[in-house]
Design a protein around this motif. Sequence first.
Motif, PDB file in Angstrom:
ATOM      1  N   PRO A 121     125.258  71.137  59.413  1.00  0.00           N
ATOM      2  CA  PRO A 121     124.393  70.277  58.580  1.00  0.00           C
ATOM      3  C   PRO A 121     123.025  70.032  59.197  1.00  0.00           C
ATOM      4  N   ALA A 122     122.968  69.923  60.516  1.00  0.00           N
ATOM      5  CA  ALA A 122     121.684  69.662  61.175  1.00  0.00           C
ATOM      6  C   ALA A 122     120.733  70.845  61.022  1.00  0.00           C
ATOM      7  N   LEU A 123     121.237  72.058  61.175  1.00  0.00           N
ATOM      8  CA  LEU A 123     120.383  73.238  61.071  1.00  0.00           C
ATOM      9  C   LEU A 123     120.021  73.552  59.625  1.00  0.00           C
ATOM     10  N   ALA A 124     120.926  73.235  58.689  1.00  0.00           N
ATOM     11  CA  ALA A 124     120.723  73.611  57.288  1.00  0.00           C
ATOM     12  C   ALA A 124     119.640  72.793  56.596  1.00  0.00           C
ATOM     13  N   SER A 125     119.057  71.825  57.289  1.00  0.00           N
ATOM     14  CA  SER A 125     117.940  71.116  56.679  1.00  0.00           C
ATOM     15  C   SER A 125     116.720  72.020  56.546  1.00  0.00           C
ATOM     16  N   ASN A 126     116.583  73.005  57.454  1.00  0.00           N
ATOM     17  CA  ASN A 126     115.410  73.883  57.436  1.00  0.00           C
ATOM     18  C   ASN A 126     115.739  75.372  57.431  1.00  0.00           C
ATOM     19  N   LEU A 127     116.982  75.732  57.733  1.00  0.00           N
ATOM     20  CA  LEU A 127     117.352  77.132  57.888  1.00  0.00           C
ATOM     21  C   LEU A 127     118.566  77.474  57.035  1.00  0.00           C
ATOM     22  N   ARG A 128     118.658  78.710  56.608  1.00  0.00           N
ATOM     23  CA  ARG A 128     119.914  79.203  56.064  1.00  0.00           C
ATOM     24  C   ARG A 128     120.856  79.414  57.237  1.00  0.00           C
ATOM     25  N   VAL A 129     122.075  78.930  57.126  1.00  0.00           N
ATOM     26  CA  VAL A 129     123.048  79.008  58.214  1.00  0.00           C
ATOM     27  C   VAL A 129     124.202  79.910  57.783  1.00  0.00           C
ATOM     28  N   VAL A 130     124.483  80.917  58.606  1.00  0.00           N
ATOM     29  CA  VAL A 130     125.586  81.844  58.361  1.00  0.00           C
ATOM     30  C   VAL A 130     126.528  81.765  59.556  1.00  0.00           C
ATOM     31  N   ALA A 131     127.761  81.333  59.306  1.00  0.00           N
ATOM     32  CA  ALA A 131     128.726  81.139  60.395  1.00  0.00           C
ATOM     33  C   ALA A 131     130.043  81.814  60.017  1.00  0.00           C
ATOM     34  N   PRO A 132     130.299  83.018  60.536  1.00  0.00           N
ATOM     35  CA  PRO A 132     131.523  83.743  60.177  1.00  0.00           C
ATOM     36  C   PRO A 132     132.665  83.487  61.152  1.00  0.00           C
ATOM     37  N   ASP A 133     133.880  83.670  60.648  1.00  0.00           N
ATOM     38  CA  ASP A 133     135.033  83.831  61.531  1.00  0.00           C
ATOM     39  C   ASP A 133     135.011  85.275  62.019  1.00  0.00           C
ATOM     40  N   ILE A 134     134.947  85.461  63.320  1.00  0.00           N
ATOM     41  CA  ILE A 134     134.908  86.800  63.916  1.00  0.00           C
ATOM     42  C   ILE A 134     136.281  87.456  63.749  1.00  0.00           C
ATOM     43  N   PRO A 135     136.352  88.767  63.491  1.00  0.00           N
ATOM     44  CA  PRO A 135     137.658  89.422  63.324  1.00  0.00           C
ATOM     45  C   PRO A 135     138.607  89.118  64.483  1.00  0.00           C
ATOM     46  N   GLY A 136     139.830  88.726  64.127  1.00  0.00           N
ATOM     47  CA  GLY A 136     140.809  88.267  65.103  1.00  0.00           C
ATOM     48  C   GLY A 136     140.971  86.764  65.085  1.00  0.00           C
ATOM     49  N   PHE A 137     140.038  86.071  64.416  1.00  0.00           N
ATOM     50  CA  PHE A 137     140.034  84.613  64.384  1.00  0.00           C
ATOM     51  C   PHE A 137     140.011  84.108  62.946  1.00  0.00           C
ATOM     52  N   GLY A 138     140.520  82.899  62.781  1.00  0.00           N
ATOM     53  CA  GLY A 138     140.372  82.182  61.528  1.00  0.00           C
ATOM     54  C   GLY A 138     140.905  82.928  60.331  1.00  0.00           C
ATOM     55  N   HIS A 139     140.111  82.908  59.263  1.00  0.00           N
ATOM     56  CA  HIS A 139     140.538  83.451  57.977  1.00  0.00           C
ATOM     57  C   HIS A 139     139.897  84.801  57.666  1.00  0.00           C
ATOM     58  N   THR A 140     139.318  85.437  58.676  1.00  0.00           N
ATOM     59  CA  THR A 140     138.791  86.788  58.501  1.00  0.00           C
ATOM     60  C   THR A 140     139.913  87.805  58.695  1.00  0.00           C
TER      61      THR A 140
END
Length: 283
Positions: A60-79
């Motif tokens: 939320p802090a960065l998205a005030s001025n920037l597009r933020v892209v945060a992926p789950d790297i393969p092997g982690f999370g829901h990727t």
Amino acid sequence: MTSNDARNPEIGTSVDAGGIITNVHDVLATRRTPESGTVLLLHGSGPGATAWATWRPTIPALASNLRVVAPDIPGFGHTQRPADGVYTPSLWVDHLLALLDALGLDQVSVVGNSFGGALALRLAVEHPDRVDRLVLMGSAGLSFPVTLSLGKIWGYRPSFEAMRGLVDALAYDASTVTDDLVRLRFEASTRPGVQEAYEQMFPNPHQDVLERLAVPEERIATLAHETLVIHGREDGVIPLSSAARLLELIPRAELHVFGQCGHWTQFEHPERFNAVLSTFLNR
């Protein structure tokens, strides 16, 4: 591309990145201008690591001025995990390039945390034209003797008590880490197939894993990017000496050290961390 599941904040948008269905949080800037850039956030390698678990105080802090892209790297999370169960730095970097291509992003600033820092370094060294500014936070990517805490992280076996012990060890002041975060990481580490993938990514001997992640120093020294190195003074996972070495190697680097801080700067000092990060990325 499919939309997020509002019932689970860890699930963002599904993107086909080079044949790997990738869970990514893609947040447009709330005050976007033609000059607004994009920042790619790369999470670390702890058990139960996901983009959301790592970056929820930061997005939320960065998205005030920037597009933020945060992926789950393969092997982690829901990727999606590779069918052959083979994980290499080349696989991870190629996946990041495919993700940028799928999202139509020619160049991004990159923030890498720990293991994600090693990938950010490799991406910048091997594909310098795809990276604008570079931030390395508690970053791996150099050769050093595996610390006791890093060995415990990569040797994790699922239990709530083990996760609480790991999370407490990551922070200078364990009271800054909430039970909700511990529960989030523990539950993520016990989803079907997650522990098997974790053991495939970080097998013993752990020193060999660290060496495979390391980027040759002579290549790091060729980086022309403005680089911010952020580190906790009391980090027991990645030694402060590693951050100091990155400062020596990268010509346009600067170093910000947080006192009374372990490996999780974004949770231990969120407001100051976000301020330092936003100032660097937006200047």
